[in-house]
Design an enzyme around this catalytic site. Sequence first.
Site, PDB file in Angstrom:
ATOM      1  N   SER A   1       0.619  -1.000   0.061  1.00  0.00           N
ATOM      2  CA  SER A   1      -0.077  -0.067   0.026  1.00  0.00           C
ATOM      3  C   SER A   1       0.865   1.229   0.035  1.00  0.00           C
ATOM      4  O   SER A   1       0.780   2.127  -0.869  1.00  0.00           O
ATOM      5  CB  SER A   1      -0.915   0.147   1.244  1.00  0.00           C
ATOM      6  OG  SER A   1      -1.479  -1.112   1.684  1.00  0.00           O
TER       7      SER A   1
ATOM      8  N   SER B   1      -0.028   9.262   8.035  1.00  0.00           N
ATOM      9  CA  SER B   1      -0.110   9.443   6.426  1.00  0.00           C
ATOM     10  C   SER B   1      -0.657   8.042   6.061  1.00  0.00           C
ATOM     11  O   SER B   1       0.118   7.300   5.659  1.00  0.00           O
ATOM     12  CB  SER B   1       1.311   9.527   5.690  1.00  0.00           C
ATOM     13  OG  SER B   1       2.170   8.967   6.605  1.00  0.00           O
TER      14      SER B   1
ATOM     15  N   ALA C   1      -2.006   5.343   3.477  1.00  0.00           N
ATOM     16  CA  ALA C   1      -1.624   5.035   1.901  1.00  0.00           C
ATOM     17  C   ALA C   1      -3.052   5.516   1.358  1.00  0.00           C
ATOM     18  O   ALA C   1      -3.005   5.973   0.369  1.00  0.00           O
ATOM     19  CB  ALA C   1      -1.155   3.702   1.630  1.00  0.00           C
TER      20      ALA C   1
ATOM     21  N   LYS D   1       3.749   3.718  18.432  1.00  0.00           N
ATOM     22  CA  LYS D   1       2.200   4.002  18.325  1.00  0.00           C
ATOM     23  C   LYS D   1       1.454   2.696  17.887  1.00  0.00           C
ATOM     24  O   LYS D   1       0.305   2.722  18.275  1.00  0.00           O
ATOM     25  CB  LYS D   1       2.193   5.189  17.300  1.00  0.00           C
ATOM     26  CG  LYS D   1       2.478   5.282  16.055  1.00  0.00           C
ATOM     27  CD  LYS D   1       1.455   4.719  14.936  1.00  0.00           C
ATOM     28  CE  LYS D   1       2.450   4.007  13.591  1.00  0.00           C
ATOM     29  NZ  LYS D   1       1.336   3.932  12.595  1.00  0.00           N
TER      30      LYS D   1
ATOM     31  N   ASP E   1       0.754  11.001  14.571  1.00  0.00           N
ATOM     32  CA  ASP E   1       0.788   9.591  14.046  1.00  0.00           C
ATOM     33  C   ASP E   1      -0.119   8.649  14.940  1.00  0.00           C
ATOM     34  O   ASP E   1      -0.898   7.875  14.339  1.00  0.00           O
ATOM     35  CB  ASP E   1       2.021   9.067  13.735  1.00  0.00           C
ATOM     36  CG  ASP E   1       2.077   7.797  12.689  1.00  0.00           C
ATOM     37  OD1 ASP E   1       0.871   7.533  12.038  1.00  0.00           O
ATOM     38  OD2 ASP E   1       3.191   7.381  12.445  1.00  0.00           O
TER      39      ASP E   1
ATOM     40  N   ARG F   1      -4.544  -1.125  10.508  1.00  0.00           N
ATOM     41  CA  ARG F   1      -4.633  -2.517  10.532  1.00  0.00           C
ATOM     42  C   ARG F   1      -4.444  -2.951  12.030  1.00  0.00           C
ATOM     43  O   ARG F   1      -4.723  -3.970  12.582  1.00  0.00           O
ATOM     44  CB  ARG F   1      -3.579  -3.226   9.553  1.00  0.00           C
ATOM     45  CG  ARG F   1      -2.171  -2.966   9.817  1.00  0.00           C
ATOM     46  CD  ARG F   1      -1.183  -3.482   8.860  1.00  0.00           C
ATOM     47  NE  ARG F   1      -1.306  -2.558   7.836  1.00  0.00           N
ATOM     48  CZ  ARG F   1      -0.389  -2.571   6.931  1.00  0.00           C
ATOM     49  NH1 ARG F   1       0.602  -3.438   6.776  1.00  0.00           N
ATOM     50  NH2 ARG F   1      -0.274  -1.729   5.794  1.00  0.00           N
ATOM     51  N   ASN F   2      -3.547  -2.263  12.805  1.00  0.00           N
ATOM     52  CA  ASN F   2      -3.168  -2.350  14.089  1.00  0.00           C
ATOM     53  C   ASN F   2      -4.478  -2.269  14.964  1.00  0.00           C
ATOM     54  O   ASN F   2      -5.006  -2.999  15.828  1.00  0.00           O
ATOM     55  CB  ASN F   2      -2.050  -1.393  14.632  1.00  0.00           C
ATOM     56  CG  ASN F   2      -0.634  -1.939  14.042  1.00  0.00           C
ATOM     57  OD1 ASN F   2      -0.341  -2.765  14.469  1.00  0.00           O
ATOM     58  ND2 ASN F   2      -0.418  -1.088  13.161  1.00  0.00           N
TER      59      ASN F   2
ATOM     60  N   VAL G   1       0.477  -7.695   7.757  1.00  0.00           N
ATOM     61  CA  VAL G   1       1.545  -7.749   8.603  1.00  0.00           C
ATOM     62  C   VAL G   1       0.914  -6.856   9.756  1.00  0.00           C
ATOM     63  O   VAL G   1       0.916  -5.557   9.421  1.00  0.00           O
ATOM     64  CB  VAL G   1       2.839  -7.267   8.342  1.00  0.00           C
ATOM     65  CG1 VAL G   1       3.736  -7.459   9.418  1.00  0.00           C
ATOM     66  CG2 VAL G   1       3.191  -8.303   7.063  1.00  0.00           C
TER      67      VAL G   1
HETATM   68  N1  LIG Z   1      -0.031   1.471   4.526  1.00  0.00           N
HETATM   69  C1  LIG Z   1       0.039   2.783   4.754  1.00  0.00           C
HETATM   70  O1  LIG Z   1      -0.799   3.568   5.039  1.00  0.00           O
HETATM   71  C2  LIG Z   1       1.145   3.098   5.669  1.00  0.00           C
HETATM   72  C3  LIG Z   1       1.723   4.408   5.970  1.00  0.00           C
HETATM   73  C4  LIG Z   1       2.960   4.756   6.529  1.00  0.00           C
HETATM   74  C5  LIG Z   1       3.899   3.802   6.763  1.00  0.00           C
HETATM   75  N2  LIG Z   1       3.535   2.571   6.508  1.00  0.00           N
HETATM   76  C6  LIG Z   1       4.735   1.577   6.606  1.00  0.00           C
HETATM   77  O2  LIG Z   1       5.182   1.080   5.528  1.00  0.00           O
HETATM   78  C7  LIG Z   1       5.506  -0.367   5.762  1.00  0.00           C
HETATM   79  C8  LIG Z   1       4.908  -1.039   4.306  1.00  0.00           C
HETATM   80  O3  LIG Z   1       3.531  -0.945   4.683  1.00  0.00           O
HETATM   81  P1  LIG Z   1       2.482  -1.545   3.669  1.00  0.00           P
HETATM   82  O4  LIG Z   1       1.160  -0.797   4.206  1.00  0.00           O
HETATM   83  O5  LIG Z   1       2.852  -1.081   2.264  1.00  0.00           O
HETATM   84  O6  LIG Z   1       2.621  -3.050   3.772  1.00  0.00           O
HETATM   85  P2  LIG Z   1       1.825  -3.940   2.796  1.00  0.00           P
HETATM   86  O7  LIG Z   1       1.415  -5.188   3.524  1.00  0.00           O
HETATM   87  O8  LIG Z   1       0.947  -3.381   2.037  1.00  0.00           O
HETATM   88  O9  LIG Z   1       3.095  -4.437   1.930  1.00  0.00           O
HETATM   89  C9  LIG Z   1       3.137  -5.647   1.339  1.00  0.00           C
HETATM   90  C10 LIG Z   1       4.178  -5.525   0.432  1.00  0.00           C
HETATM   91  O10 LIG Z   1       5.562  -5.773   0.872  1.00  0.00           O
HETATM   92  C11 LIG Z   1       6.271  -6.624  -0.213  1.00  0.00           C
HETATM   93  N3  LIG Z   1       6.798  -7.874   0.606  1.00  0.00           N
HETATM   94  C12 LIG Z   1       6.144  -8.968   0.964  1.00  0.00           C
HETATM   95  N4  LIG Z   1       6.788  -9.898   1.435  1.00  0.00           N
HETATM   96  C13 LIG Z   1       8.036  -9.444   1.426  1.00  0.00           C
HETATM   97  C14 LIG Z   1       9.258  -9.882   1.683  1.00  0.00           C
HETATM   98  N5  LIG Z   1       9.316 -11.173   2.320  1.00  0.00           N
HETATM   99  N6  LIG Z   1      10.315  -9.224   1.339  1.00  0.00           N
HETATM  100  C15 LIG Z   1      10.258  -8.171   0.778  1.00  0.00           C
HETATM  101  N7  LIG Z   1       8.984  -7.588   0.522  1.00  0.00           N
HETATM  102  C16 LIG Z   1       8.029  -8.188   0.640  1.00  0.00           C
HETATM  103  C17 LIG Z   1       5.418  -6.895  -1.289  1.00  0.00           C
HETATM  104  O11 LIG Z   1       5.691  -5.873  -2.332  1.00  0.00           O
HETATM  105  C18 LIG Z   1       4.072  -6.728  -0.600  1.00  0.00           C
HETATM  106  O12 LIG Z   1       2.978  -6.290  -1.555  1.00  0.00           O
HETATM  107  C19 LIG Z   1       5.106  -0.596   6.951  1.00  0.00           C
HETATM  108  O13 LIG Z   1       6.003  -0.756   7.882  1.00  0.00           O
HETATM  109  C20 LIG Z   1       4.061   0.228   7.490  1.00  0.00           C
HETATM  110  O14 LIG Z   1       3.996   0.538   9.080  1.00  0.00           O
HETATM  111  C21 LIG Z   1       2.444   2.196   5.825  1.00  0.00           C
END
Ligand SMILES: NC(=O)c1ccc[n+]([C@@H]2O[C@H](COP(=O)([O-])OP(=O)(O)OC[C@H]3O[C@@H](n4cnc5c(N)ncnc54)[C@H](O)[C@@H]3O)[C@@H](O)[C@H]2O)c1
Length: 337
Positions: free
Chosen positions: A11, A136, A138, A189, A242, A253-254, A277
């Site tokens: 995301s 923020s 996504a 957080k 945050d 998700r948390n 996750v």
């Molecule tokens: N989603 C949000 O709104 C958001 C905002 C700010 C920060 N974050 C942070 O960004 C990070 C990513 O979040 P997200 O929402 O994109 O998570 P997500 O669960 O959407 O990410 C999944 C992606 O991670 C990659 N992935 C999966 N398994 C993997 C592996 N073994 N090795 C490498 N890459 C792998 C793949 O591209 C998969 O699509 C997190 O730490 C989250 O806290 C997320």
Amino acid sequence: MANVGILGAGSWGTALSVLLSDNGHQVTVWSIDKEEVKMLQQEREHKAKLPGVKLPESMRITNSLEEGIIGKDFLVLAVPSPFTRATAKKMCPYVKEGQIIVDVAKGIEETTLLTLSRQIEQEIPQADVAVLSGPSHAEEVGRKLPTTCVIGAKSKQTALYLQSMFISRVFRVYISPDILGIELGGSLKNVIALAAGIADGLGYGDNTKAALITRGIAEIARLGVRMGGKIESFTGLTGIGDLIVTCASVHSRNRKAGYLIGQGRTMQEACEEVKMVVEGVYSAKAAKKLAERYEVSMPIVEQVNAVLFEGKDPAQAVDELMQRASKSEHEELPWEE
Ligand SMILES: NC(=O)c1ccc[n+]([C@@H]2O[C@H](COP(=O)([O-])OP(=O)(O)OC[C@H]3O[C@@H](n4cnc5c(N)ncnc54)[C@H](O)[C@@H]3O)[C@@H](O)[C@H]2O)c1
């Protein structure tokens, strides 16, 4: 225009890739998952992770880590935190001396108790590691809703450069030298968001939520400052900002996992149902260990751990928080004699 490599196509990686493309940069997105790469190349949309957000035609999508890194002006590391170290290890041979890596994930490694920037520095010592954090989601950045974040970097020069890369009319970016404070706020957080979700699942009200947010940031700041983070980061966007969004938002998700636990699911059942996750589960253990190491009181973190890992009844956990010994809100404030 810069050449940017985004590593991780979930995301957040997807939302940031669209933001940076909209800012006029040439973006290459890497994913470890061949199926995900094929799907993104064909559909130009991540329907599962960020539905409704189209990827511009100019954006490249690849399964080759080398292609995602070589020749890029800076890299954005957006894989979920449990995969950060392993991904960094694989990236290392392609990263050139002084190449900027902006970590945008949030977490603390349970075994080493290190934040993500420290893990990346261990695996890629030649990199200039920075962080981006703040309230923020996504889903909202993808819809171009006004959002604010903070870039933390070691040098002001790197911070200003990255600020100019990310900033847009809908994405306002501040800078800060406090990388550690930013990372601790962003990771811890998630533990409080689990607690807020649990309270919602139990049917408690807004008063309870406000209490968890306010006492939660007090815990986070107590530990964070003891570890060397700056109080301003905990009272700013990357701390209370945050925390508010994560505890209140339908996108978190948390919070969602906590809600399911409050409704009676086990931690495993809740994580399976959320299908992503749940990083707060990892950070909860790390936070408890850090609280012990730095001898800081973190009652909410303690109770979250008991609910997650010891099967404690969530209602009992809240009851125990309410029944703690009476005290001042701010122990450090003096009374007039
Ligand atoms: N989603 C949000 O709104 C958001 C905002 C700010 C920060 N974050 C942070 O960004 C990070 C990513 O979040 P997200 O929402 O994109 O998570 P997500 O669960 O959407 O990410 C999944 C992606 O991670 C990659 N992935 C999966 N398994 C993997 C592996 N073994 N090795 C490498 N890459 C792998 C793949 O591209 C998969 O699509 C997190 O730490 C989250 O806290 C997320």
